[in-house]
Enzyme design. Structure first.
Site, PDB file in Angstrom:
ATOM      1  N   LYS A  20      -6.491  -2.551 -20.459  1.00 18.43           N
ATOM      2  CA  LYS A  20      -5.215  -1.868 -20.724  1.00 18.43           C
ATOM      3  C   LYS A  20      -4.067  -2.526 -19.958  1.00 18.43           C
ATOM      4  CE  LYS A  20      -6.749   2.106 -19.311  1.00 18.43           C
ATOM      5  NZ  LYS A  20      -8.134   1.701 -19.109  1.00 18.43           N
ATOM      6  N   THR A  21      -4.297  -2.723 -18.669  1.00 17.42           N
ATOM      7  CA  THR A  21      -3.240  -3.317 -17.853  1.00 17.42           C
ATOM      8  C   THR A  21      -2.969  -4.744 -18.321  1.00 17.42           C
ATOM      9  OG1 THR A  21      -3.928  -1.914 -16.036  1.00 17.42           O
ATOM     10  CG2 THR A  21      -2.545  -3.776 -15.471  1.00 17.42           C
ATOM     11  N   ARG A  45     -14.820   0.933 -10.642  1.00 18.94           N
ATOM     12  CA  ARG A  45     -14.110  -0.093  -9.867  1.00 18.94           C
ATOM     13  C   ARG A  45     -15.022  -1.283  -9.620  1.00 18.94           C
ATOM     14  NH1 ARG A  45     -10.097   0.764 -11.772  1.00 18.94           N
ATOM     15  NH2 ARG A  45     -11.300   2.242 -12.949  1.00 18.94           N
ATOM     16  N   GLN A  87      -9.634   9.150 -16.873  1.00 19.80           N
ATOM     17  CA  GLN A  87      -9.220   8.785 -15.515  1.00 19.80           C
ATOM     18  C   GLN A  87      -8.024   9.594 -15.038  1.00 19.80           C
ATOM     19  OE1 GLN A  87      -9.518   4.502 -14.357  1.00 19.80           O
ATOM     20  NE2 GLN A  87      -9.777   4.184 -16.541  1.00 19.80           N
ATOM     21  N   ASP A 110       1.939   2.099 -17.634  1.00 20.28           N
ATOM     22  CA  ASP A 110       0.506   2.023 -17.312  1.00 20.28           C
ATOM     23  C   ASP A 110       0.061   3.385 -16.769  1.00 20.28           C
ATOM     24  OD1 ASP A 110      -1.997   0.968 -17.035  1.00 20.28           O
ATOM     25  OD2 ASP A 110      -1.500  -0.473 -15.452  1.00 20.28           O
TER      26      ASP A 110
HETATM   27  P1  ATP Z   1      -8.470   0.521 -15.580  1.00 24.56           P
HETATM   28  O1  ATP Z   1      -8.789   1.599 -16.561  1.00 24.56           O
HETATM   29  O2  ATP Z   1      -9.424   0.535 -14.450  1.00 24.56           O
HETATM   30  O3  ATP Z   1      -7.036   0.504 -15.191  1.00 24.56           O
HETATM   31  P2  ATP Z   1      -7.895  -1.570 -17.470  1.00 24.56           P
HETATM   32  O4  ATP Z   1      -8.255  -1.036 -18.782  1.00 24.56           O
HETATM   33  O5  ATP Z   1      -6.478  -1.578 -17.110  1.00 24.56           O
HETATM   34  O6  ATP Z   1      -8.769  -0.869 -16.358  1.00 24.56           O
HETATM   35  P3  ATP Z   1      -7.835  -4.348 -16.808  1.00 24.56           P
HETATM   36  O7  ATP Z   1      -7.700  -4.178 -15.348  1.00 24.56           O
HETATM   37  O8  ATP Z   1      -6.662  -4.762 -17.596  1.00 24.56           O
HETATM   38  O9  ATP Z   1      -8.490  -3.044 -17.429  1.00 24.56           O
HETATM   39  O10 ATP Z   1      -8.997  -5.360 -17.119  1.00 24.56           O
HETATM   40  C1  ATP Z   1     -10.274  -5.262 -16.477  1.00 24.56           C
HETATM   41  C2  ATP Z   1     -10.843  -6.651 -16.199  1.00 24.56           C
HETATM   42  O11 ATP Z   1     -11.213  -7.276 -17.406  1.00 24.56           O
HETATM   43  C3  ATP Z   1      -9.827  -7.558 -15.560  1.00 24.56           C
HETATM   44  O12 ATP Z   1     -10.489  -8.379 -14.627  1.00 24.56           O
HETATM   45  C4  ATP Z   1      -9.309  -8.353 -16.733  1.00 24.56           C
HETATM   46  O13 ATP Z   1      -8.800  -9.596 -16.321  1.00 24.56           O
HETATM   47  C5  ATP Z   1     -10.548  -8.509 -17.593  1.00 24.56           C
HETATM   48  N1  ATP Z   1     -10.263  -8.666 -19.034  1.00 24.56           N
HETATM   49  C6  ATP Z   1      -9.587  -7.819 -19.824  1.00 24.56           C
HETATM   50  N2  ATP Z   1      -9.535  -8.265 -21.094  1.00 24.56           N
HETATM   51  C7  ATP Z   1     -10.221  -9.429 -21.123  1.00 24.56           C
HETATM   52  C8  ATP Z   1     -10.546 -10.393 -22.158  1.00 24.56           C
HETATM   53  N3  ATP Z   1     -10.152 -10.240 -23.414  1.00 24.56           N
HETATM   54  N4  ATP Z   1     -11.255 -11.460 -21.787  1.00 24.56           N
HETATM   55  C9  ATP Z   1     -11.661 -11.640 -20.514  1.00 24.56           C
HETATM   56  N5  ATP Z   1     -11.401 -10.782 -19.506  1.00 24.56           N
HETATM   57  C10 ATP Z   1     -10.688  -9.682 -19.809  1.00 24.56           C
HETATM   58 MG    MG Z   2      -5.454  -0.661 -15.527  1.00 20.87          MG
END
Ligand code: ATP
Ligand code: MG
Length: 723
Positions: free
Chosen positions: A35-36, A603, A251, A220
């Site tokens: 997402k981020t 995490r 979350q 976010d």
């Molecule tokens: P949270 O819910 O904990 O905030 P999130 O959904 O925001 O998580 P991110 O932090 O954006 O998730 O991504 C999680 C991990 O996966 C990060 O290390 C990110 O770099 C990696 N990642 C996300 N998308 C891809 C992709 N398409 N290919 C490779 N790595 C990815």
């Molecule tokens: Mg995030």
């Protein structure tokens, strides 16, 4: 134009989100699904491909740290700096707007932000000045009430007293509090948001300006927005703005602070035609960790429901360690950390997560003994330490004499003969004449005080005037340096013999370096000093000074939101502690705790350790607890129980082997008893000494018996045989 870097590292659905047309969008997805990442890439896409100017974007993150990280990532993708892009927390962004539009907001130009400590102190003073019984009207509860109302967007006049005299009193205290803040130019955290919202709402021109400017609103952690934050967003977006929000209903962990996960549903109603995108592939954790998290959260009823999967390896099992007590738990964690570091890993890639802040102390003690550098997020942070707040109070007074909170903090610190009675007279005068303490001080020194007291007050006032004059043309860090010396705070703390005083002086010195490395924003209209003071108030919430050092990260599960670490310890996993006692009986509370547990588990990238203690001393009480119910919600196939090592009783407090062998004092020393010593008891059998306390006839030892478990025994009665 080469868009490869922006799109290359995304999967199909993420790409679809990043390149979506300019329409409201809601990305709802589980932990670690990117997402981020999508938000970062969306910003880059808009700037690079859609030709949106960086100043046309507003990005909201949950912490200042996340904001800095997001800016770096966007700049890395675009390969150019994006200074004019507004990225920050809701509070930070609101603050920025108020600084620009203080006139429209009805604030003095040099308004000061007060943190929750200052706020509480102000409320206590208020109750006293109104002669309100503070055993009946508990300051903390009043504070809670005021902030809760502000978070809902309500001023005293909007609140219905429902015919309830108690409520009427709360509302009236809220009003008096507002009056004081307005008079002193003081703005608390909740006020930042409420005031910004009102200012935009009531100024058509301003609102038009910002609506035109911020066409794209990126948010976010949307699941944790509260009512006023949502209203602010809604107002800014208007009918033409394009909000792009990402979040995870699983979350949502800040309900207790007014966050409403319902905004996810509300959003779709408020912005008809919202494009909803779900991301389901997790890129962060091993399959084992992800499955465990999914299994735990599946026990919650109120969910939107998502299916998270990964292509990643199964990975190692989750290790569960059952400790005897909190010291053994810390000891175990430190052992594993040492292994991790010895294998050449970065310390910063590991995190210890706990439910309650107070748990950090024992862990810190252990880390210090083991000489492992660490950093606590969200504990007593630098800008919250007493001596720092003292120095800041002086600085604030040089900028704004009417800052009552700062005035009271330092008027007699260091002691200068201004007693409680004099201060009380000032308060009475300030109250009667609706003026600040500063103005009251001047008046009573002139008219009411006797020679000595009047001299003391006059001396204080000329000290502040002198500081302001002498520092007027100095650089920020020289200002700080000057003030900590002229205020005689340094001398004052020097009298504080021993380590404590020394640490305080070191901290004051550190404040000068903080000012030195502080970079004022050239676009800001306020003075560097005011900017620094606001920064201090806002940053107090996060991180510690030496962010660059490679160190183990300690934080509460709440502060871990959005972060990831290859190695994670979740400790104190006991019923009553986590889930917290307060929430056990309340189904909604329990579900929120479970979401917090889900946040904790997700995490971890590679290794996850879960620890619990049979006995824990916390807040001065001994508790015996069962392992957390959340552990039993993880299917056995993902868990491996760690057996205690034989020498598990290795004591935490002794840092070197020689020390460890030192016999304990009193009765114990005569018997040659030391920590880690194997002993035999007639009834309980063989065991190991874990802990000792007291002297002579009162000497007690804690023994971990192989068969009978841990027991405290009075040494002179126990008849222990040494083995
Ligand atoms: P949270 O819910 O904990 O905030 P999130 O959904 O925001 O998580 P991110 O932090 O954006 O998730 O991504 C999680 C991990 O996966 C990060 O290390 C990110 O770099 C990696 N990642 C996300 N998308 C891809 C992709 N398409 N290919 C490779 N790595 C990815
Ligand atoms: Mg995030």
């Amino acid at each position: 134009m080469d868009v490869t870097p922006i799109l290359d590292s995304l999967n199909d659905v993420q790409r679809q989100a990043v390149t979506a047309p300019s329409e409201p969008a809601l990305i709802i997805a589980g932990a670690g699904s990117g997402k981020t990442r999508v938000l970062v890439h969306r910003a880059a896409w808009l700037i690079e491909v859609e030709d949106v100017a960086p100043q046309g974007l507003l990005a909201v993150t949950f912490t200042n740290k996340a904001a800095a990280e997001m800016r770096n990532r966007i700049e890395a993708l675009l390969k150019l700096p994006v200074q004019h892009l507004w990225i920050g927390t809701f509070h930070g962004l609101a603050h920025r707007m108020l600084r620009r539009h203080w006139r429209e907001a009805g604030l003095p130009q040099n308004f000061q932000i007060i943190d929750s400590d200052d706020q509480l102190r102000l409320i206590k003073r208020l109750l006293k000045s109104l002669e309100v019984d503070d055993s009946r009207w508990i300051p903390k509860e009043i504070q809670w009430f005021i902030n809760g109302q502000k978070d809902e967007g309500l001023r005293p006049k909007h609140i219905d007293d429902e015919g309830d005299p108690n409520r009427r009193q709360q509302i009236s205290l809220y009003q008096s509090y507002e009056d004081i803040c307005q008079r002193g130019g003081l703005v608390d955290f909740a006020e930042l948001l409420l005031r910004t919202h009102e200012t935009l709402r009531d100024n058509a021109e301003l609102l038009k300006h910002y609506r035109r400017r911020f066409q794209h609103l990126l948010v976010d952690e949307f699941q944790d927005t509260n009512a006023i934050q949502y209203a602010w967003l809604r107002l800014l977006a208007g009918d033409k703005g394009v909000p792009f929000v990402v979040g995870d209903d699983d979350q949502s962990i800040y309900r207790w602070r007014g966050a409403r996960v319902e905004h996810i549903h509300r959003f779709q109603k408020d912005f008809p035609g919202t494009r909803v995108i779900k991301l389901e592939q997790n890129y962060r954790s091993t399959e084992t960790i992800l499955n465990a998290a999914n299994a735990v959260i599946a026990n919650n009823n109120s969910r939107m429901g998502k299916n998270l999967w990964t292509e990643g390896a199964a990975g190692e099992a989750i290790k569960v360690y059952s400790a005897y007590n909190e010291r053994d738990e810390a000891d175990f964690i430190i052992g594993r950390l040492n292994d991790w570091i010895a294998q050449g890993n970065m310390r910063a890639d590991s995190a210890i997560l706990y439910r309650s802040n107070a748990q950090s102390r024992v862990l810190e003690e252990g880390l210090i003994n083991a000489r492992i550098p660490y950093r606590v997020y969200g504990g007593l942070r630098f800008f919250e330490r007493a001596e720092i707040k003292d120095a800041l109070a002086y600085l604030r007074l040089t900028s704004n004499r009417d800052d009552d909170s700062s005035f009271e903090r330092v008027v007699n610190k260091p002691t200068r003969g201004i007693g409680a009675r004099t201060v009380e007279m000032m308060r009475a005068y300030a109250r009667a004449n609706a003026c600040s303490m500063w103005c009251a001080a001047g008046a009573i020194a002139r008219d009411d005080l006797n020679g000595r007291a009047a001299n003391a007050v006059n001396a204080f006032m000329s000290l502040i005037e002198r500081m302001a004059r002498e520092t007027n043309s100095l650089e920020l860090h020289d200002k700080v340096d000057h003030v900590i010396h002229v205020s005689t705070l340094i001398e004052f703390f020097k009298k504080d013999k021993g380590e404590k005083g020394e640490t305080r002086i070191e901290n004051l010195a550190e404040l000068v370096s903080a000012a030195k490395s502080f970079e004022p924003d050239p676009a800001e209209e306020m003075s560097p000093l005011d900017e620094f003071l606001s920064h201090a108030a806002l940053e107090a919430g996060e991180g510690q000074a030496d962010a660059w050092e490679d160190c183990v990260q300690l934080m509460t599960m709440h502060s871990a939101k959005g972060l990831e670490f290859p190695l994670v310890f979740m400790c104190g996993m006991e019923d009553g502690l986590f889930p917290h006692q307060r929430s056990v009986a309340d189904p909604n509370g329990l579900e929120e705790e479970r979401r917090l547990c889900y946040v904790g588990i997700t995490r971890a990238m590679q290794s996850l350790y879960i620890t619990h203690a049979e006995q824990r001393r916390l807040h001065g009480m001994d508790n015996f607890s069962q392992p957390s119910r959340f552990i039993s919600e993880i299917p056995d196939e993902y868990i491996e129980e760690v057996r205690p090592r034989v020498q598990v009783a290795r004591p935490m407090r002794s840092s070197s082997p020689t020390q460890r062998r030192t016999p304990i004092g009193g009765a114990g020393s005569e018997l040659g008893i030391r920590l880690g010593q194997r002993v035999h008891h007639k009834k309980f059998g063989d065991g190991v000494i874990l802990n000792c306390e007291g002297q002579g006839a009162h000497a007690r030892v804690e023994v971990n018996f192989e068969a009978a478990g841990t027991k405290w025994l009075v040494l002179s009665y126990a008849n222990l045989d040494l083995m």
